[in-house]
Design a protein around this motif. Structure first.
Motif, short mmCIF file in Angstrom:
data_model
loop_
_atom_site.label_atom_id
_atom_site.label_comp_id
_atom_site.label_asym_id
_atom_site.label_seq_id
_atom_site.Cartn_x
_atom_site.Cartn_y
_atom_site.Cartn_z
N ASP A 25 1.42 -39.99 20.58
CA ASP A 25 0.87 -38.82 19.92
C ASP A 25 -0.06 -38.06 20.85
O ASP A 25 -0.86 -38.66 21.56
CB ASP A 25 0.06 -39.23 18.68
N ARG A 26 0.06 -36.76 20.77
CA ARG A 26 -0.86 -35.93 21.51
C ARG A 26 -2.31 -36.18 21.06
O ARG A 26 -3.24 -36.13 21.85
CB ARG A 26 -0.48 -34.46 21.28
N ALA A 27 -2.48 -36.49 19.78
CA ALA A 27 -3.83 -36.76 19.27
C ALA A 27 -4.44 -37.98 19.95
O ALA A 27 -5.64 -38.03 20.18
CB ALA A 27 -3.79 -36.95 17.75
N ASP A 28 -3.61 -38.98 20.26
CA ASP A 28 -4.12 -40.17 20.95
C ASP A 28 -4.59 -39.80 22.35
O ASP A 28 -5.62 -40.28 22.82
CB ASP A 28 -3.03 -41.25 21.04
N LEU A 29 -3.81 -38.96 23.03
CA LEU A 29 -4.21 -38.51 24.37
C LEU A 29 -5.54 -37.77 24.32
O LEU A 29 -6.47 -38.07 25.08
CB LEU A 29 -3.11 -37.60 24.95
N HIS A 30 -5.65 -36.84 23.39
CA HIS A 30 -6.89 -36.09 23.26
C HIS A 30 -8.07 -37.02 22.97
O HIS A 30 -9.15 -36.88 23.53
CB HIS A 30 -6.77 -35.04 22.15
N ASP A 61 -4.68 -28.12 25.69
CA ASP A 61 -3.86 -29.03 26.49
C ASP A 61 -4.04 -28.83 27.98
O ASP A 61 -3.09 -28.97 28.77
CB ASP A 61 -2.39 -28.92 26.07
N THR A 62 -5.27 -28.57 28.36
CA THR A 62 -5.62 -28.45 29.78
C THR A 62 -6.90 -29.25 30.03
O THR A 62 -7.84 -29.16 29.24
CB THR A 62 -5.86 -26.96 30.14
N VAL A 63 -6.91 -30.02 31.12
CA VAL A 63 -8.17 -30.64 31.54
C VAL A 63 -8.66 -29.92 32.78
O VAL A 63 -7.87 -29.44 33.60
CB VAL A 63 -8.04 -32.15 31.84
N TYR A 64 -9.98 -29.88 32.89
CA TYR A 64 -10.62 -29.18 34.02
C TYR A 64 -11.54 -30.15 34.77
O TYR A 64 -12.18 -31.00 34.16
CB TYR A 64 -11.46 -28.01 33.50
N VAL A 65 -11.55 -30.01 36.07
CA VAL A 65 -12.54 -30.69 36.90
C VAL A 65 -13.23 -29.63 37.74
O VAL A 65 -12.71 -28.53 37.94
CB VAL A 65 -11.90 -31.76 37.82
N HIS A 66 -14.42 -29.95 38.22
CA HIS A 66 -15.16 -28.96 38.99
C HIS A 66 -15.97 -29.66 40.07
O HIS A 66 -16.10 -30.88 40.08
CB HIS A 66 -16.08 -28.15 38.09
N GLY A 67 -16.50 -28.86 40.94
CA GLY A 67 -17.35 -29.40 41.97
C GLY A 67 -17.82 -28.30 42.88
O GLY A 67 -17.39 -27.14 42.76
N ARG A 106 -8.28 -48.57 26.48
CA ARG A 106 -7.53 -47.34 26.21
C ARG A 106 -7.54 -46.56 27.52
O ARG A 106 -8.61 -46.38 28.11
CB ARG A 106 -8.23 -46.50 25.13
N SER A 107 -6.38 -46.11 27.94
CA SER A 107 -6.35 -45.31 29.17
C SER A 107 -5.38 -44.15 29.03
O SER A 107 -4.36 -44.24 28.36
CB SER A 107 -5.99 -46.17 30.38
N ALA A 108 -5.76 -43.05 29.67
CA ALA A 108 -4.91 -41.86 29.72
C ALA A 108 -4.67 -41.53 31.18
O ALA A 108 -5.61 -41.53 31.99
CB ALA A 108 -5.58 -40.69 29.02
N VAL A 109 -3.42 -41.31 31.54
CA VAL A 109 -3.06 -40.95 32.91
C VAL A 109 -2.36 -39.60 32.87
O VAL A 109 -1.33 -39.44 32.21
CB VAL A 109 -2.13 -42.02 33.53
N VAL A 110 -2.96 -38.62 33.55
CA VAL A 110 -2.44 -37.25 33.54
C VAL A 110 -1.90 -36.93 34.93
O VAL A 110 -2.63 -36.99 35.92
CB VAL A 110 -3.54 -36.24 33.17
N HIS A 111 -0.63 -36.59 35.00
CA HIS A 111 -0.01 -36.17 36.27
C HIS A 111 0.15 -34.65 36.24
O HIS A 111 0.58 -34.10 35.22
CB HIS A 111 1.39 -36.78 36.42
N GLY A 112 -0.12 -34.01 37.34
CA GLY A 112 0.10 -32.57 37.35
C GLY A 112 -0.25 -31.94 38.67
O GLY A 112 -0.55 -32.62 39.65
N LEU A 160 -1.76 -30.83 30.53
CA LEU A 160 -1.54 -32.16 29.93
C LEU A 160 -0.07 -32.43 29.62
O LEU A 160 0.25 -33.40 28.93
CB LEU A 160 -2.37 -32.31 28.65
N GLY A 161 0.83 -31.60 30.09
CA GLY A 161 2.24 -31.74 29.76
C GLY A 161 2.85 -33.06 30.16
O GLY A 161 3.75 -33.58 29.51
N GLU A 162 2.36 -33.63 31.25
CA GLU A 162 2.93 -34.90 31.72
C GLU A 162 1.82 -35.95 31.76
O GLU A 162 1.06 -36.05 32.72
CB GLU A 162 3.54 -34.71 33.11
N ALA A 163 1.73 -36.69 30.68
CA ALA A 163 0.62 -37.65 30.57
C ALA A 163 1.08 -38.84 29.75
O ALA A 163 2.01 -38.75 28.96
CB ALA A 163 -0.58 -36.98 29.89
N SER A 164 0.43 -39.97 29.97
CA SER A 164 0.75 -41.14 29.17
C SER A 164 -0.54 -41.80 28.71
O SER A 164 -1.58 -41.69 29.35
CB SER A 164 1.60 -42.14 29.95
N VAL A 165 -0.46 -42.47 27.58
CA VAL A 165 -1.60 -43.18 27.02
C VAL A 165 -1.19 -44.62 26.79
O VAL A 165 -0.09 -44.90 26.32
CB VAL A 165 -2.04 -42.54 25.67
#
Lengths: 220, 220
Positions: A25-30, A61-67, A106-112, A160-165
């Motif tokens: 479920d997308r809800a689990d990923l979120h 459905d987007t994650v952001y990182v910054h620096g 619990r782990s989420a892996v996001v490829h992109g 977040l289109g290609e992700a697994s939980v």
């Protein structure tokens, strides 16, 4: 298994082991992403992987990182492949056998692909999400970034289109002969993240009131 | 800055930002690694980085990871470049400005080549270290791996020769104008990992005594 509601499983999101631990479920990923303080981002530099801890934030459905634009790892090429992983350790699983010891997690892996955010409105929304992930309430309480600070900050987006939980819960999975043998304890030692008492900055009076968004904060 | 007592700084261990956060003692590296429950390992698969949570263990200046020979990610080629990162979040740093928000943390980043461990004695010592990292006391209490289990387990070694440690502690680093303006709280919310009450496996009597290595365990 990848998120079946967003994209068919690809080779890299299809779990090869413990498929029963997959959540689709997308809800689990979120939920896994939203509960985290720090993620680990993987990049390729000079042909080798580099894994660094980083704050992050999510908008839909987007994650952001910054620096800082001066940070070596943030000199990511626009479009470069990245992987962002967020892990929560929930328990240590003690089995009768060393072999069946495990972790509840619990782990989420996001490829992109990392996309450099150039639109000012998206950049501000991303920084707000990153700030609120780390410190809910801070965007309202603290001074927002000015032009100089925005220019010194690079923001990358990952879809977040290609992700697994993956989630493991429950007791150890001992083998029947080990259970029958007896004489050894087995079970789970829960692991939790907690917050301590806020430490007011020494540049403030020590009795400066701690605002509710800090003092009443509880782990997600 | 890399570990100056083991190897000169290389391009990838030389910190580009916040060099004051670098730690150069080998003891600091060992301490960060030894205090962890889970690390994040980065590999390259099909030209893209993959970051996965993993248990690990340390023997002197080598870290070990393990997994089922059936696990996709453990089909690492002997000699493939990997990166293992261990991070502890110690506090959330609230500043007067969003820009100066930060985290207090300790992190270790190990760059190296994965070496498949084939020597039986080294493999057993590695599995012992991995087990004792996750669950101190379990190697003595639980049944040791048998031949079938050893054959089903792949162990990889990574040398600590090229590693960096980064630590942030203390209050926020606000800009003087923000401090002078006043009206906003700043400080640190400490973050800790704690253990809950052990949950005995349902296949044991509920009043089965919890051994001291579990019941008395405290976070590292």
């Amino acid at each position: 298994m990848s998120l079946s509601d967003t994209k068919a499983a690809t080779t890299r999101t299809a779990l090869t082991r413990h498929r029963e631990r997959a959540r689709t479920d997308r809800a689990d990923l979120h939920a896994v992403l939203d509960a985290g303080l720090v993620g680990h981002i993987g990049l390729i530099r000079d042909g080798a992987p580099v894994v660094l801890p980083t704050g992050y934030g999510r908008v839909d459905d987007t994650v952001y990182v910054h620096g800082s634009t001066g940070a070596g790892w943030l000199r990511i090429a626009d479009g470069a492949p990245v992987c962002l992983t967020v892990t929560h350790v929930d328990g240590i699983v003690y089995a009768r056998s060393v072999f069946n010891h495990s972790m509840n997690y619990r782990s989420a892996v996001v490829h992109g692909s990392a996309r450099l955010v150039t639109d000012p409105a998206e950049k501000l929304a991303a920084l707000r999400a990153i700030t609120e992930q780390l410190s809910p309430g801070s965007w309202e309480h603290a001074r927002e970034p000015d032009r100089r600070e925005l220019a010194a900050t690079a923001v990358f987006a990952v879809d977040l289109g290609e992700a697994s939980v993956k989630v493991r819960t429950g007791p150890p999975g001992d083998d029947e002969p080990d259970i029958a043998t007896g004489g050894r304890w087995a079970g789970v030692l829960p692991v939790r993240t907690v917050f301590g008492i806020p430490e007011t900055c020494p540049t403030l009076p020590s009795d400066a009131p701690v605002p509710a968004h800090v003092g009443d904060r509880r782990p997600a």
